[in-house]
Write an enzyme that holds these catalytic residues in place. Structure first.
Site, PDB file in Angstrom:
ATOM      1  N   GLU A  78      49.991  52.585  51.193  1.00 53.81           N
ATOM      2  CA  GLU A  78      49.154  51.890  52.177  1.00 53.81           C
ATOM      3  C   GLU A  78      50.021  51.034  53.120  1.00 53.81           C
ATOM      4  O   GLU A  78      49.490  50.208  53.860  1.00 53.81           O
ATOM      5  CB  GLU A  78      48.104  51.055  51.435  1.00 53.81           C
ATOM      6  CG  GLU A  78      47.100  51.985  50.724  1.00 53.81           C
ATOM      7  CD  GLU A  78      46.166  51.314  49.746  1.00 53.81           C
ATOM      8  OE1 GLU A  78      46.616  50.424  48.999  1.00 53.81           O
ATOM      9  OE2 GLU A  78      44.986  51.686  49.722  1.00 53.81           O
ATOM     10  N   HIS A  97      46.346  43.220  50.445  1.00 51.97           N
ATOM     11  CA  HIS A  97      45.280  44.218  50.279  1.00 51.97           C
ATOM     12  C   HIS A  97      44.961  44.324  48.796  1.00 51.97           C
ATOM     13  O   HIS A  97      45.866  44.485  47.980  1.00 51.97           O
ATOM     14  CB  HIS A  97      45.743  45.569  50.818  1.00 51.97           C
ATOM     15  CG  HIS A  97      44.892  46.710  50.359  1.00 51.97           C
ATOM     16  ND1 HIS A  97      43.533  46.766  50.601  1.00 51.97           N
ATOM     17  CD2 HIS A  97      45.190  47.834  49.654  1.00 51.97           C
ATOM     18  CE1 HIS A  97      43.050  47.875  50.077  1.00 51.97           C
ATOM     19  NE2 HIS A  97      44.033  48.536  49.489  1.00 51.97           N
ATOM     20  N   HIS A  99      41.917  45.669  45.640  1.00 55.65           N
ATOM     21  CA  HIS A  99      40.707  46.400  45.267  1.00 55.65           C
ATOM     22  C   HIS A  99      39.884  45.449  44.395  1.00 55.65           C
ATOM     23  O   HIS A  99      39.384  45.852  43.349  1.00 55.65           O
ATOM     24  CB  HIS A  99      41.045  47.662  44.491  1.00 55.65           C
ATOM     25  CG  HIS A  99      41.880  48.657  45.238  1.00 55.65           C
ATOM     26  ND1 HIS A  99      42.248  49.863  44.711  1.00 55.65           N
ATOM     27  CD2 HIS A  99      42.405  48.625  46.491  1.00 55.65           C
ATOM     28  CE1 HIS A  99      42.976  50.537  45.597  1.00 55.65           C
ATOM     29  NE2 HIS A  99      43.093  49.791  46.686  1.00 55.65           N
ATOM     30  N   TYR A 124      33.612  27.607  53.652  1.00 56.64           N
ATOM     31  CA  TYR A 124      34.995  28.018  53.405  1.00 56.64           C
ATOM     32  C   TYR A 124      35.217  29.476  53.776  1.00 56.64           C
ATOM     33  O   TYR A 124      36.283  29.857  54.265  1.00 56.64           O
ATOM     34  CB  TYR A 124      35.415  27.725  51.960  1.00 56.64           C
ATOM     35  CG  TYR A 124      35.742  26.273  51.814  1.00 56.64           C
ATOM     36  CD1 TYR A 124      37.003  25.800  52.165  1.00 56.64           C
ATOM     37  CD2 TYR A 124      34.787  25.354  51.400  1.00 56.64           C
ATOM     38  CE1 TYR A 124      37.309  24.457  52.093  1.00 56.64           C
ATOM     39  CE2 TYR A 124      35.073  24.007  51.320  1.00 56.64           C
ATOM     40  CZ  TYR A 124      36.343  23.556  51.668  1.00 56.64           C
ATOM     41  OH  TYR A 124      36.638  22.233  51.607  1.00 56.64           O
ATOM     42  N   HIS A 164      36.481  50.933  49.251  1.00 58.05           N
ATOM     43  CA  HIS A 164      37.894  50.707  48.941  1.00 58.05           C
ATOM     44  C   HIS A 164      38.162  49.212  48.685  1.00 58.05           C
ATOM     45  O   HIS A 164      38.166  48.787  47.537  1.00 58.05           O
ATOM     46  CB  HIS A 164      38.719  51.276  50.102  1.00 58.05           C
ATOM     47  CG  HIS A 164      40.185  51.326  49.876  1.00 58.05           C
ATOM     48  ND1 HIS A 164      41.025  52.101  50.648  1.00 58.05           N
ATOM     49  CD2 HIS A 164      40.985  50.679  48.998  1.00 58.05           C
ATOM     50  CE1 HIS A 164      42.279  51.943  50.232  1.00 58.05           C
ATOM     51  NE2 HIS A 164      42.271  51.080  49.240  1.00 58.05           N
TER      52      HIS A 164
HETATM   53 ZN    ZN Z   1      43.943  50.270  48.429  1.00 65.79          ZN
END
Ligand code: ZN
Length: 214
Positions: A78, A97, A99, A124, A164
């Site tokens: 990624e 990033h 999950h 926030y 994702h």
């Molecule tokens: Zn990912």
């Protein structure tokens, strides 16, 4: 971390942050990846196939701003998303990033607003994340998503990848990690509130708190 942080410090920070996110259950298995922009303009990223719980300082990958591998192990598949965010946001020095479970769950909901996948439930969230565009589903590593990710990142430091998980850029790794944790908690609140009449912040209240660049 600032733009001028030296590489050993950056490596230590990436590993410390990766372990912290993993041990607190914000990502699992070999999912999730982090990166920082080094002072020479190259990117330091977690490698492909590694767990954020066990990655070591000597096992990080380096790419250029085009996502091309420079040295170290092969970067996360990624990496192109990270590079797209750095190109789009010159003031960004870190990208995270994950999950993370609740944000990933929201990314699977039907009927999301593609312009903003989560309402501003708390102050926030409005401060640290703001608007959250939804990018359409692509298989992991499918770099045909890259042009859209780069275009969207010019106006937004946070996006949600459909089915994702989230990607967030920050001025520092601490800031990006804080923002993605706030997103995860807000996604959890959003799911808890399904079926309940809910009053998010008004557009004016959210706009007054909206994060500024990067
Ligand atoms: Zn990912």
């Amino acid at each position: 971390m600032s733009a001028c942080t030296n590489e050993p410090t950056a490596r230590a920070l990436v590993v410390r942050t990766a372990r912290s996110l993993f041990t607190r259950g914000l990502t699992h298995g070999s999912t999730g990846n982090l990166s920082v922009r080094l002072s020479d303009g190259s990117l330091l990223l977690t490698p492909t196939g590694s767990s954020l719980g066990t990655v070591e300082e000597g096992e990080l990958s380096r790419t250029d701003l085009g996502g091309r591998h420079l040295d170290g192990p092969r970067p996360t598949k990624e990496a192109f998303l990270h590079a797209a965010f750095y190109r789009a946001r010159p003031d960004a020095h870190a990208v995270v990033h994950l999950h993370s479970t609740h944000a990933a769950a929201v990314s699977c909901l039907d009927g999301l607003d593609p312009g903003n996948a989560l309402p501003p439930l708390t102050a926030y969230y409005a401060m640290r994340v703001g608007t959250l565009p939804l990018l359409p589903y692509h298989a992991p590593g499918d770099s045909t998503l890259e042009p859209l990710a780069e275009r969207t990142a010019r106006d937004h430091h946070a996006v949600l990848l459909a089915n994702h998980g989230p990607v967030i850029a920050g001025a520092s790794l601490e800031q990006a990690a804080d923002a993605i944790e706030e997103l995860e908690e807000t996604a959890k609140l959003h799911l808890l509130l399904q079926g309940h009449a809910t009053r998010p912040l008004t557009p004016e209240q959210a706009a007054a708190l909206a994060p500024t660049s990067p």
